[in-house]
Every structure is written in C-alpha cells, then in structure tokens.
Design a protein around this motif. Structure first.
Motif, PDB file in Angstrom:
ATOM      1  N   PHE A  28       8.305   6.059  -1.711  1.00 19.82           N
ATOM      2  CA  PHE A  28       9.070   6.207  -3.065  1.00 19.82           C
ATOM      3  C   PHE A  28       9.797   7.780  -3.592  1.00 19.82           C
ATOM      4  O   PHE A  28      10.783   7.721  -3.894  1.00 19.82           O
ATOM      5  CB  PHE A  28       7.827   6.024  -4.010  1.00 19.82           C
ATOM      6  CG  PHE A  28       8.069   5.360  -5.498  1.00 19.82           C
ATOM      7  CD1 PHE A  28       9.171   4.471  -6.017  1.00 19.82           C
ATOM      8  CD2 PHE A  28       8.009   6.514  -6.545  1.00 19.82           C
ATOM      9  CE1 PHE A  28       8.714   4.354  -6.954  1.00 19.82           C
ATOM     10  CE2 PHE A  28       8.236   6.512  -8.286  1.00 19.82           C
ATOM     11  CZ  PHE A  28       8.668   5.320  -7.745  1.00 19.82           C
ATOM     12  N   LEU A  63       3.833   5.863  -0.683  1.00 15.28           N
ATOM     13  CA  LEU A  63       4.925   6.674  -1.154  1.00 15.28           C
ATOM     14  C   LEU A  63       5.195   8.017  -0.806  1.00 15.28           C
ATOM     15  O   LEU A  63       6.749   8.365  -1.326  1.00 15.28           O
ATOM     16  CB  LEU A  63       3.569   7.943  -1.307  1.00 15.28           C
ATOM     17  CG  LEU A  63       1.878   7.965  -1.977  1.00 15.28           C
ATOM     18  CD1 LEU A  63       0.480   9.197  -2.286  1.00 15.28           C
ATOM     19  CD2 LEU A  63       2.347   8.073  -4.105  1.00 15.28           C
ATOM     20  N   SER A  84       7.447   1.666 -15.036  1.00 14.81           N
ATOM     21  CA  SER A  84       6.695   2.568 -13.992  1.00 14.81           C
ATOM     22  C   SER A  84       6.932   2.014 -12.740  1.00 14.81           C
ATOM     23  O   SER A  84       6.036   0.558 -12.163  1.00 14.81           O
ATOM     24  CB  SER A  84       5.343   2.213 -13.408  1.00 14.81           C
ATOM     25  OG  SER A  84       4.747   2.815 -12.903  1.00 14.81           O
ATOM     26  N   PRO A 139       4.188   9.502  -8.902  1.00 15.31           N
ATOM     27  CA  PRO A 139       4.085   7.880  -9.365  1.00 15.31           C
ATOM     28  C   PRO A 139       4.133   8.402 -10.413  1.00 15.31           C
ATOM     29  O   PRO A 139       3.234   8.939 -10.867  1.00 15.31           O
ATOM     30  CB  PRO A 139       3.459   6.833  -8.448  1.00 15.31           C
ATOM     31  CG  PRO A 139       3.234   8.137  -7.063  1.00 15.31           C
ATOM     32  CD  PRO A 139       3.754   9.352  -7.366  1.00 15.31           C
ATOM     33  N   PHE A 157       7.439   2.786  -9.718  1.00 15.82           N
ATOM     34  CA  PHE A 157       5.894   2.282  -8.435  1.00 15.82           C
ATOM     35  C   PHE A 157       4.948   1.643  -8.255  1.00 15.82           C
ATOM     36  O   PHE A 157       4.431   0.788  -7.676  1.00 15.82           O
ATOM     37  CB  PHE A 157       5.194   4.109  -8.341  1.00 15.82           C
ATOM     38  CG  PHE A 157       4.439   4.351  -7.405  1.00 15.82           C
ATOM     39  CD1 PHE A 157       4.864   4.514  -5.566  1.00 15.82           C
ATOM     40  CD2 PHE A 157       3.035   4.050  -7.069  1.00 15.82           C
ATOM     41  CE1 PHE A 157       4.376   4.348  -4.606  1.00 15.82           C
ATOM     42  CE2 PHE A 157       1.965   3.909  -6.376  1.00 15.82           C
ATOM     43  CZ  PHE A 157       2.524   4.415  -5.334  1.00 15.82           C
ATOM     44  N   LYS A 205      13.080   1.573  -5.997  1.00 17.23           N
ATOM     45  CA  LYS A 205      12.284   2.096  -6.735  1.00 17.23           C
ATOM     46  C   LYS A 205      13.162   1.003  -7.943  1.00 17.23           C
ATOM     47  O   LYS A 205      12.837   0.663  -8.952  1.00 17.23           O
ATOM     48  CB  LYS A 205      13.402   3.547  -7.352  1.00 17.23           C
ATOM     49  CG  LYS A 205      12.122   4.685  -6.643  1.00 17.23           C
ATOM     50  CD  LYS A 205      13.614   5.860  -7.391  1.00 17.23           C
ATOM     51  CE  LYS A 205      12.674   6.993  -7.163  1.00 17.23           C
ATOM     52  NZ  LYS A 205      12.708   7.677  -5.323  1.00 17.23           N
ATOM     53  N   MET A 250       3.834  -0.440  -5.327  1.00 19.35           N
ATOM     54  CA  MET A 250       2.106  -0.160  -5.707  1.00 19.35           C
ATOM     55  C   MET A 250       1.244  -1.760  -5.036  1.00 19.35           C
ATOM     56  O   MET A 250       0.364  -1.875  -4.589  1.00 19.35           O
ATOM     57  CB  MET A 250       1.128   0.734  -6.279  1.00 19.35           C
ATOM     58  CG  MET A 250       0.039   0.445  -6.935  1.00 19.35           C
ATOM     59  SD  MET A 250      -0.607   1.860  -8.344  1.00 19.35           S
ATOM     60  CE  MET A 250      -2.737   1.276  -8.620  1.00 19.35           C
TER      61      MET A 250
END
Length: 471
Positions: free
Chosen positions: A294, A291, A314, A298, A316, A356, A320
C-alpha cells in the motif's frame, strides 16, 4: 496579541509594501485583521484590483534562507551544521536565529522587527498545557498532537546538540537567550499558522499578508506577478463597505486540521470531515505485505457536506479485507540483475501499481458484494469505536470545570468533539444502510448459507475424543 498599528504601518512602508484602501484593525472575535478604508466593489469581468503588493525579498522560504546564509557568516555556520533539511526546518532555523538576536552579527532582515507582530501567547493545541491537551481525548487530534510534540522535541534536541558545538551559537542560544523547547514549539506554530502556498515560490511565510484572516466565503485572494512579488487582490464580483473585513481562504480543511494548524474552528461551515487511522487485522498473515504494497499510512476519510450527504473512503480497507482464497497473492520475483521485488497479484493479474484501487478491482469478482460487505462492516466498526472514544470521560468533564484551563481551549475542544460526533453518527447511519442493502442481495445470502452449511458439516464430522476421554 497587542499590536502597535502605527509601528506596523511604519515597518510596512520601510520595507516597500504598497497598500491601497486597506488597513490593519481589530476584528471582533478574531483579534486583528485587514479591513477596508473605502467602499470597494468589482465586477466579474473586471481586472484584478490590487490591495497590497509585497516585495519578493520579504517572502520567507528555503530559497531566501539560503540567501541569508550566504550573506551572514554566523548564520551560515548554523545553517550548514543543521540544514538544509527542507522548507519548514530551514525557515524554523532562520526564525530561531531571529529570536535569539538581531543585527548584522546574526541576520539582518525585515523579520528582525516583524516577529514582534507574531503571536507569542499559546494559540495552537501543541502549545496548550498538558491538562488543556487532555480535553482532546477521544478526538482525532489526540494522537496527532501527541505525535507532533514528539517530533518537535526530537528536532529541538538535534538543533541544540549540533549548535552547541559552534561557540557563537552556543553562547547566544543556550547561555544568553536560554532558548527552550516551548520556543521551538512556538516557531513551529508560527510557520504552520502563517505559511501560504504561493504559485511560484511554494510554501512561504509572507509578512503583512499573514494578517489576513480566513473565511469560507473569501473576498480576496493572493498571487505572484512577473516580478515574483506577492499581490493581494479583491475577488471579482466582491462588494465591501468601508470597515468590512477582507478575507482569504486557508483551504478546505477538516475541523481538526483547522484547529491543529490555525487554532480555531470555522463556525460558519456546516459540513465536517475527519481522518482516522486504520490498522490491519493483527492475525492476518499477509498484514505486513499489505502495508508494504500500500505504501502509506492506512486511513479512513469520512465527511458530511453542506447538504448533509455523508461520504467515506478507505482504499486500504479493500486490500485489508481480501485474502488468498479470494484471489489475492504476493510474490517475491527476481529481475535480470538479481534484485528481488514484491509483486501483488489479483486473480493471477499483476496489480502491483494498483494497490490503492481494489475498490474497482473487486467489481468483477463473483462475490464482489460479499467483499464490499466485509469492508463496510470493518469501517463501520472502526467508526463506532471512535464514537465510543468521543464520549466525554469523567476526567474531561472535570477539566471543563477547572478554572485553571483556558476558556478558549474548553470551547474549541468541545466544538471539535461535537463536530466529529455529528460526522461519525451520520456516516455510521449511512454504512448501516449500505450493510442492510448488501446483506439482502442474493449473492450475499447464498454465500452466508454456504458458509453455514460448511460449518455444520465440520461440526458433524468432528470425531475428536471428548474432554473426559483419556484413551
């Protein structure tokens, strides 16, 4: 909203707003809007045809609020006690002063009179009653509206606390006028629904121009000239008959964004989109580091265009779904000045500025298709969960039949739910196809087989005592 058109025209002339071949009139299904008083047409190669010019000094943004603060001692006291806090809050503070009183002792401007043409009845979800907001349960707006109301409440309490220390404003705002939280929410609704992005002046409220309604096929546009006047012009190639409405575009926004900021859904748009929050795995030991790296909340963006083609993204989700075994690593490094900084490494390469971009970074990984399958599975699960939330509950069904609930709230909430269900179902179907295709690739089949073999070896090698063995 009732509008005195004669007073509107008088005010427009008083403040030097020039118009040509247009007028403010009732528009079916939209309330008020700007319509033509003559047949209008332009060719693609024609120069812009101006329909309205608004003087720069009427435009409301941080710059003009600062100017008003210099001209009015009382307003300057309020502004310095609370602001400057950025364009939106500065404008809201100015509108609050206008709401409380008029004349030289507060701030003298066109907004003293013009605010009577702004909607005072609830029209945005943040202004709906608690039961009306309950109609949004399960939609992407449910949490957004709740969060916005919490933020507005915090702002209002801060303004009240700081302005109460100023005798003039304490008397005017809280004793004489008795300003309430709902007033502050209304001011925010005015700002969000009528703020435009001007090429030079940035986010601004523009009186008179804000009466122009939205269309996905606009016939006009706005700009700023060399004098920084706001110019409203007919689009090249536009052809309108006398009495036709003239429209602009409020931007390419999702159904939820349109309802949240403008209080309506565009029924002419067949496409749809929505944004959902995405939370990292709760048992992931790297979740906090991910987190932090990033750097923003998210989300999952999903959409279906006018041709019915689904799309999802997406960034993230890719980060993840990676772990140390895949080659992801976080290191705390110290620079020459002794400052410690977290760095992100992917297969021994520093990718701290590419947190990203993991969708592209995993492409050359030996199990890239396995990694992509993980992401697809996670996103599909999130969307499926959201679809389940969108199933109308018994409470929502009861509210739809409640005569105390405004019919417009019922219609728009139902329409939003319908749009979001359609988008999610289409994207979930596409994700299922992607999952099936990835699962049939050789690399994924081989990977799953190796995982199964490893699991079998672990089970066979488990020589731990049985449940009844107390030796």
């Amino acid at each position: 909203m009732a509008v005195d058109t004669q007073r509107f025209t008088l005010l427009r002339r008083l403040h030097g707003v020039d118009v040509s071949d247009i007028d403010l009139q009732k528009v079916e299904g939209k309330g008020w809007g700007i319509v033509t008083t003559e047949d209008l047409a332009t060719e693609e190669e024609d120069e812009a045809r101006s329909l309205m010019t608004i003087p720069h000094e009427l435009v409301l943004n941080t710059t003009t609020v600062e100017t008003y603060a210099k001209e009015s001692r009382n307003f300057r006291d309020l502004y310095e006690a609370i602001g400057p806090k950025g364009n939106r809050l500065d404008v809201l503070l100015f509108l609050l002063a206008q709401l409380a009183g008029s004349g030289e002792e507060v701030v003298s401007s066109c907004w003293n009179d013009y605010r009577e043409f702004l909607p005072h009845e609830p029209f945005l979800p943040t202004q709906w009653s608690e039961n009306e907001r309950a109609l949004l349960a399960g939609t992407s707006l449910e949490t957004a509206v709740h969060a916005k109301l919490l933020a507005l409440t915090g702002e209002f309490e801060s303004v009240r606390e700081k302005s109460s220390d100023i005798p003039f404003w304490n008397d005017l705002l809280w004793i004489k006028k008795g300003v309430k939280l709902q007033d502050w929410i209304m001011l925010d609704a005015w700002y969000r629904s009528r703020c435009l992005e001007l090429p030079k002046s940035g986010h601004s409220m523009v009186p008179f121009l804000d009466m122009v309604n939205h269309s996905s096929s606009p016939t006009a546009y706005y700009d700023e000239n060399s004098k920084e006047e706001v110019v409203f012009s007919l689009r090249p190639g536009a052809r309108l008959s006398k009495g036709d409405e003239i429209t602009i575009s409020y931007g390419n926004k999702s159904a939820a964004e349109m309802l949240f900021s403008y209080g309506f859904l565009d029924a002419t748009v067949e496409s749809g989109s929505l944004v959902l929050p995405l939370q990292p795995f709760p048992d992931d030991p790297l979740r906090i580091a991910k987190l932090y790296a990033f750097g923003e909340q998210p989300r999952i963006h999903v959409s279906v265009d006018e041709q019915g083609i689904p799309k999802w993204e997406s960034p993230f989700a890719y980060l993840m779904c990676l772990n140390e075994e895949d080659g992801l690593e976080f290191r705390l490094l110290q620079d020459v000045e002794g400052n410690r900084e977290m760095k992100v490494f992917w297969q021994e390469e520093d990718v701290s500025d590419k947190a990203k971009d993991f969708e592209a970074l995993i492409q050359n990984h030996e199990i890239s298709e396995v990694l992509k399958l993980r992401v697809v599975t996670v996103v599909q699960g999130c969307l499926q969960e959201q679809l389940e939330k969108l199933e109308p509950s018994e409470e929502v069904a009861a509210l739809q039949n409640d005569p105390e609930i405004a019919e417009d709230c019922k219609r728009t909430a139902t329409a939003l739910r319908r749009v979001e269900v359609a988008v999610l179902e289409t994207v979930v179907e596409e994700l299922e196809k992607e999952s099936t295709a990835l699962s049939s690739t050789e690399s994924v089949i081989a990977y799953l087989a190796s995982m199964e073999a490893t699991h079998s070896d672990l089970v066979e090698g488990d020589t731990s005592p049985g449940e009844d063995d107390f030796s």
